[in-house]
Design a protein around this motif. Structure first.
Motif: not given
Length: 568
Positions: A137-141, A210-216, A233-237
């Protein structure tokens, strides 16, 4: 042709008879392990990694680095050669390890054409770049959040945010900070990648996440340009700078309304107000206080942005309020200059100094009136009075030589209707009794107008406290003396006290002063009586021989009639 397909042979499981592992195992040397490892590769995960492959003698025969593209595959599903399938388990992103794969877990006794001889032990030098699972899933912190969060992001909202974007291994691919502008988008409408649409929900303005987004849920197999590879996989701050909904109206809050509010502003009024203008994140973009000047404008007539036009109506003089304007009621998508970006929500903290309408007249409120009032002030009267003057916010202007009402040694004086004071004050001083007190509100068009005066800002409404101390009834313009009662029928005979047929200045002055003393006549106030008598005598002594005779004496009324007749 065989060489070009070697990579696929390495990444996919052997299908040759006898290639299935039967004895022995891989040897793993984890020679570089990152300090942080939140997740390790498990069977069923997808991985993206770089590798160099050598024989035991160190000779390289394949490398993803040389091709400039990492390899992607799924573990535990027979899609990688058996040795790599086992050797990559437990790896962390950015970990480097050497995996020694015996022949029976590589290409076995058959080898791979002319490139990999039969029964070859292969040494893989791996670096894990990425991992994900279809169940991810999308992971947020939340990194930091504001103390006060009145509103959070929902679908159909429009957001402005700053971000730094990296791949899972920390490689940066984009940054709004480098571009010097926020990323602006609708949420939940397909403007963003699915993972960002989901990850930004619930954020507050000023929150960092912080948002971690899997490729799909990002760019999938296609990737995006040269910066984002396939299956990344993309990591956004993310720092949320702004938030609104296209259906938003203005909001008014933090109101401080004065107890006394005689009237509220309406469209068409002219208002002077101070303001601090900020964005939702609290950053100031403009303030009238730094310029030490109010902002002055008509309201409800399109002279200011529509949200402010609306937010300034219905306020009281002295009121403070916070007005939040959505961008479609402010400067819209275009913004304003360098200071206000497009699609920015604006917050104005307003202090209303005063307002008036061009149709306003002088307001008079009597605060004290003596019981006995035989005379009231009028045009041409000489009056003496005390006053205090201030703006409607209570500011007093010392440069106007304000006096305290208890200071009877510093009286002001004026002749009403003689254009000696501002029009509104002249009007406000009329009809007063000696000893009367009143407050007078003067709109700027009857005060000092748009230009103001020394110490008085332009377009300021003035507040006067007045007390009439003395009143001397005046005479019409152009007159030095008027009869209160009818003049004697035989005026010359009454004036010629010694009855010698001539009236010198001494006799003339004695007669005039007697009429004033008996209340039968009145001289122009504020002028030395001797000067008045001398001037009147000169007017009547037409041959300038120092005496007035009956033929020379004429009332001013008769002179005016003769002059009008001659003009006709």
């Amino acid at each position: 042709m065989f060489a070009s397909s070697l990579l696929l042979l390495l990444l996919k499981a052997c299908t040759y008879v006898g290639c299935n592992p039967t004895i022995g195992d891989v040897v793993v040397d984890r020679y570089s392990i990152p300090i942080l490892c939140p997740r390790e590769v498990k069977s069923g995960d997808y991985v993206r990694y770089h590798y160099n492959v050598t024989f035991q003698d160190g000779k390289t025969f394949d490398s993803s680095y040389e091709r400039g593209a990492a390899s992607v595959g799924q573990t535990g599903q027979g899609r990688l050669i058996a040795g790599i399938d086992k050797g990559i388990l437990g790896m962390c992103v950015n970990e480097k390890r050497k995996v020694t794969v015996p022949p029976h877990l590589a290409y076995g006794s058959l080898g791979a054409g002319d490139v990999v001889p039969p029964d070859s032990t292969l040494v893989f030098d791996l670096m894990l770049l990425d991992m994900w699972n279809k169940a991810d899933l999308v992971v947020t912190e939340t990194v930091s959040s504001p103390r006060d969060c009145k509103r959070s992001v929902k679908r159909t909202d429009f957001v402005r945010y700053h971000f730094n974007g990296t791949l899972l291994d920390g490689t940066p691919f984009d940054s709004s900070y480098n571009k010097g502008q926020t990323h602006d988008s609708l949420v939940g409408e397909g403007w963003l990648i699915k993972g960002m649409d989901e990850g930004i929900l619930g954020m507050c303005v000023g929150e960092t996440r912080n948002i971690i987004i899997p490729p799909f849920l990002a760019y999938g197999e296609k990737g995006s340009g040269k910066e984002i590879p396939s299956q990344a996989t993309l990591v956004f701050n993310v720092l949320l700078a702004d938030l609104h909904n296209p259906k938003d109206d203005i909001t008014v809050e933090n109101q401080v309304v004065p107890e006394a509010c005689a009237r509220k502003s309406v469209a068409g009024d002219y208002m002077r107000y101070h303001y601090n203008g900020t964005f939702l994140n609290g950053v100031t973009f403009d303030t009238s206080y730094q310029r030490n000047n109010t902002y002055n404008t008509y309201i409800g007539m399109g002279y200011v942005i529509s949200g402010m036009d609306k937010g300034l109506q219905g306020v009281c003089i002295g009121e403070r309020r916070r007005v939040t304007l959505p961008p479609h009621m402010a400067y819209g998508e275009q913004g304003a200059g360098k200071d206000i970006p497009g699609s920015a929500v604006l917050v104005f903290d307003i202090h209303v100094i005063d307002f008036h309408n061009p149709k306003d007249s002088v307001e008079v409120h009597v605060t004290h009136k003596p019981e006995v009032c035989n005379l009231t002030s009028d045009v041409d009267d000489l009056i003496h009075y005390h006053y205090n003057c201030s703006l409607l916010d209570g500011t007093r202007w010392k440069t106007m030589q304000l006096t305290d009402m208890s200071d009877y040694d510093n009286l002001q004086d004026t002749v009403l209707g003689a254009d000696k004071v501002i029009d509104g004050l002249d009007e406000g001083l009329r009809g007063m009794c000696v000893g009367e007190r009143r407050t007078v509100i003067i709109p700027p068009h009857l005060g000092h107008g748009e230009k103001g005066a020394t110490g008085v800002p332009g377009s300021a409404v003035l507040h006067f406290e007045l007390e009439l101390m003395d009143l001397q009834k005046g005479v019409p313009e152009g007159y030095l003396f008027v009869w209160v009662e009818d003049a004697p029928l035989e005026l010359f005979q009454a004036m010629d006290i010694n009855q010698n047929g001539e009236v010198p200045i001494e006799e003339f002055g004695e007669f005039i002063m007697l009429q004033v003393a008996e209340g039968k006549g009145r001289m122009k106030p504020g002028v030395d009586p001797e000067e008045i008598i001398a001037d009147m005598f000169r007017n009547q002594d037409r041959n300038k021989d120092g005496v007035i005779v009956a033929e020379e004496l004429k009332l001013k009324v008769e002179e005016d009639k003769e002059r009008m007749h001659e003009e006709l």
